[in-house]
Design an enzyme around this catalytic site. Structure first.
Site, PDB file in Angstrom:
ATOM      1  N   LYS A   1      27.580  34.855   8.921  1.00 56.22           N
ATOM      2  CA  LYS A   1      27.029  33.826   8.030  1.00 56.22           C
ATOM      3  C   LYS A   1      26.154  32.866   8.829  1.00 56.22           C
ATOM      4  O   LYS A   1      26.502  32.515   9.963  1.00 56.22           O
ATOM      5  CB  LYS A   1      28.193  33.083   7.376  1.00 56.22           C
TER       6      LYS A   1
ATOM      7  N   SER B   1      30.282  29.922  -0.853  1.00 52.07           N
ATOM      8  CA  SER B   1      28.988  29.878  -0.207  1.00 52.07           C
ATOM      9  C   SER B   1      28.713  31.069   0.706  1.00 52.07           C
ATOM     10  O   SER B   1      27.562  31.282   1.095  1.00 52.07           O
ATOM     11  CB  SER B   1      28.857  28.594   0.620  1.00 52.07           C
TER      12      SER B   1
ATOM     13  N   SER C   1      35.047  29.373   0.002  1.00 50.85           N
ATOM     14  CA  SER C   1      33.742  29.987   0.243  1.00 50.85           C
ATOM     15  C   SER C   1      33.777  31.397   0.812  1.00 50.85           C
ATOM     16  O   SER C   1      32.732  32.053   0.878  1.00 50.85           O
ATOM     17  CB  SER C   1      32.909  29.110   1.176  1.00 50.85           C
TER      18      SER C   1
END
Lengths: 109, 503
Positions: B57, B132, B156
């Site tokens: 990420k 996210s 997330s």
């Protein structure tokens, strides 16, 4: 939230809000804050505050019983050891403009 | 022909094929913000993850790549160092093919807000991949990588994993070093793992869970637990196979937890028959499809011999409000560092340093980030602090105590991840506040610092439904082991448009 409160908050947060942003964000901030107000009904009758998920002083923080024992079980101090480790040079290399060991930035006066 | 993931880095032709597959699928999904199979090739062979690509990420540091956090503020920031978790992946032989899309600074539920990269759901491209860590979940679901690192502050990792039909682990707070993770809400942030199977979760967790002097909040498993000192790179699937310490669950299962890794059982793993599974009773506000899969999964566990215990979590009423009060407060402090001087975007001209900072932040940060900074600044303000932040801190203690009491009645809780399946992108989806309120099931684990594992449990209207197993501190082996048994019984389906080339 009244306009003055939002202006003051934006000032503290170092954000300039355009008139359009101010209007839009005021609605959203009001929405979320009224949702936060639902915490009042659920207000803890007892117990202190938890500032960290793993607390060094669960008893002081008001935790008790199993939760405090659990928190203690994962909270440990490390032994003191001398270490030498630095990425200062690497970080300096990634700066845009360097003079000696200082990062040069534009004049802002 | 399905080949092993490690083969993608074997030779030039394998690499070429992998490069092509990644490029095609990234065009279709937008999972990666930056993609380059050759930038950091594997340097070590023989590790447990030898030659295996692991996506990261884009709020986690990987040197050689940018570290944008999905923000214009950091659009051009080139990262000079590796996060500890990434270093440990390299030591296990893995390599990083790229950085995945996210909501700006991890603030969002849909991976639809960043101007640097939006991501869609591989199951249905009209739908969100979740957020996210949406890019990480989509990359795994679309067969681009078998595993990815994400971060989970209030759900997330688990919510996008649920939306994309893959596995997601939010570990015990402190189990994986946060060094190299760009801070959003420090008391809640965790680096975690998204993967195609529970075995892969176990292998990555074994590789990267370690105490780290560079993150003071990281910790080793409690002593007497057999894993206080783990040599770096000892990345075997069985690396997580040591006893899960569960101070509050002192029964036969506490001694029957080993071998979550599965590859090298050191003892008998707990079967569902050994476990008391907590089931949430009452109206949970779930969509019909999610409620049906929740009931079916309870039945599957019962049929496998698990004892189900009905529990209630009154804190679900207010958990998301507590979470957002604390998270925004911490975010307002953490994001103060983006001042246009030390990092990233800077205006061409300013009258004075104060104005420089204001101009940089106002131009560089997106709407949701500004909203959260404003909220966080407000709840900390003198005169409002007691009403919001202090109250949330007290309620956080109550949530922690409530969960500890629940884990005296049961070993693991089976809970929903999100009230619905993946929602539509754009205007027809839920609004900002509705998305925040829907984080109630996931945020409790962050507030209490306990582990939770999201697993694909079924489909509703051709979209995956994820459920989570939540356990006490350090119970990851038990959660993984249970997920494994459900997986063995019935492997979850893959999105039809993205057939797997490697396994």
């Amino acid at each position: 939230m009244i306009d003055a409160e939002l202006r003051k908050t934006a000032e503290l947060a170092r954000l300039n809000l355009s008139d359009e942003e101010h209007e839009r964000l005021r609605g959203e901030v009001e929405n979320v804050l009224s949702y936060f107000d639902s915490m009042a009904a659920a207000e803890a009758a007892q117990g202190g505050a938890t500032a960290y998920a793993v607390d060094d002083n669960p008893s002081e923080a008001g935790g008790n019983g199993a939760a405090a024992a659990q928190a203690r079980s994962v909270s440990q101090l490390r032994p003191d050891r001398i270490r030498t480790e630095s990425i200062a040079e690497t970080l300096l290399e990634s700066a845009g403009d360097v003079e000696d060991r200082f990062i040069a930035i534009p004049n802002v006066l | 022909m399905i080949r092993h993931w490690g083969d993608v880095s074997n030779d030039t032709s394998a690499r070429e094929k992998y490069r092509r597959t990644l490029a095609e699928r990234n065009d279709a999904t937008g999972a990666f913000i930056e993609l380059d199979v050759d930038r950091r090739p594997p340097t070590r062979t023989g590790g447990a993850l030898s030659g295996v690509p692991v996506a990261v990420k884009d709020n986690i540091a990987v040197s050689g790549f940018r570290l944008t956090c999905g923000s214009r503020m950091l659009e051009s920031y080139r990262c000079p160092y590796d996060a500890t978790a990434v270093e440990l992946l390299y030591e296990s032989g893995a390599f990083v093919p790229g950085k995945t899309a996210l909501d700006e600074f991890g603030m969002g539920s849909a991976t639809d807000s960043s101007e640097l990269g939006r991501c869609v759901n591989p199951w249905n491209r009209e739908m969100t991949a979740g957020g996210s860590s949406g890019g990480s979940a989509a990359a795994v679901a679309a067969g681009m990588v078998p595993a990815a690192l994400g971060s989970d502050t209030g759900g997330s990792i688990r919510q996008p994993a649920a939306f994309c039909g893959v596995y997601g682990l939010k570990p015990t707070y402190g189990a994986i070093s946060r060094y190299g993770l760009v801070a959003y809400a420090s008391s809640l942030d965790t680096i975690g793992i998204i993967a195609d199977t529970p075995e892969r979760l176990a292998a990555l967790f074994g590789a990267i869970a370690a105490e780290d002097p560079r993150d003071q909040t990281s910790s080793a498993r409690p002593e007497g637990d057999g894993e206080t000192e783990r040599p770096a790179g000892q990345a075997v699937a069985g690396g997580v196979s040591t006893e899960a310490s569960s101070q509050t669950v002192d029964n036969s299962t506490a001694t029957a937890d080993p071998a979550a890794g599965g590859a090298q059982p050191a003892g008998r793993a707990p079967t569902p028959a050994d476990l008391r599974i907590g089931i949430l009773s009452g109206d949970l506000g779930l969509s019909g499809g999610v409620a049906a899969v929740y009931r079916e999964t309870i039945d599957r566990l019962s049929a496998a011999g698990a004892t189900t215990v009905e529990i209630t979590l009154p804190c679900l009423e207010y958990a998301a409000a507590v979470y957002y009060t604390i998270a925004t407060a911490e975010a307002s402090a953490n994001l103060a560092r983006f001042d246009g001087v030390r990092y990233g975007r800077r205006p061409d001209y300013a009258e004075n340093p104060e104005e420089l900072t204001r101009l940089a932040r106002s131009a560089g940060l997106g709407d949701e980030v500004k909203l959260r900074i404003l909220l966080g600044t407000f709840v900390l303000r003198s005169g409002f602090h007691d009403q919001y932040y202090a109250r949330a801190q007290r309620l956080r203690t109550r949530i922690t105590n409530e969960l500890a009491a629940v884990f005296e009645q049961c070993d693991t809780v089976l809970a929903p991840v999100f009230p619905t399946t993946a929602f539509p992108l754009g205007e027809s989806g839920p609004d900002g506040l509705a998305r925040k309120q829907a984080d109630r099931f996931t945020s409790v684990a962050n507030l209490a610092g306990i582990p939770a594992l999201s697993l694909p449990a079924g489909l509703a209207d051709n979209l995956p439904v994820g459920l989570q197993l939540v356990g006490p501190h350090w119970s990851e082996p038990r959660l993984i082991s249970l997920a494994q048994q459900l997986h063995r019984e019935q492997a979850p389906p893959k999105p039809p448009d993205f057939p797997w080339e490697w396994s």
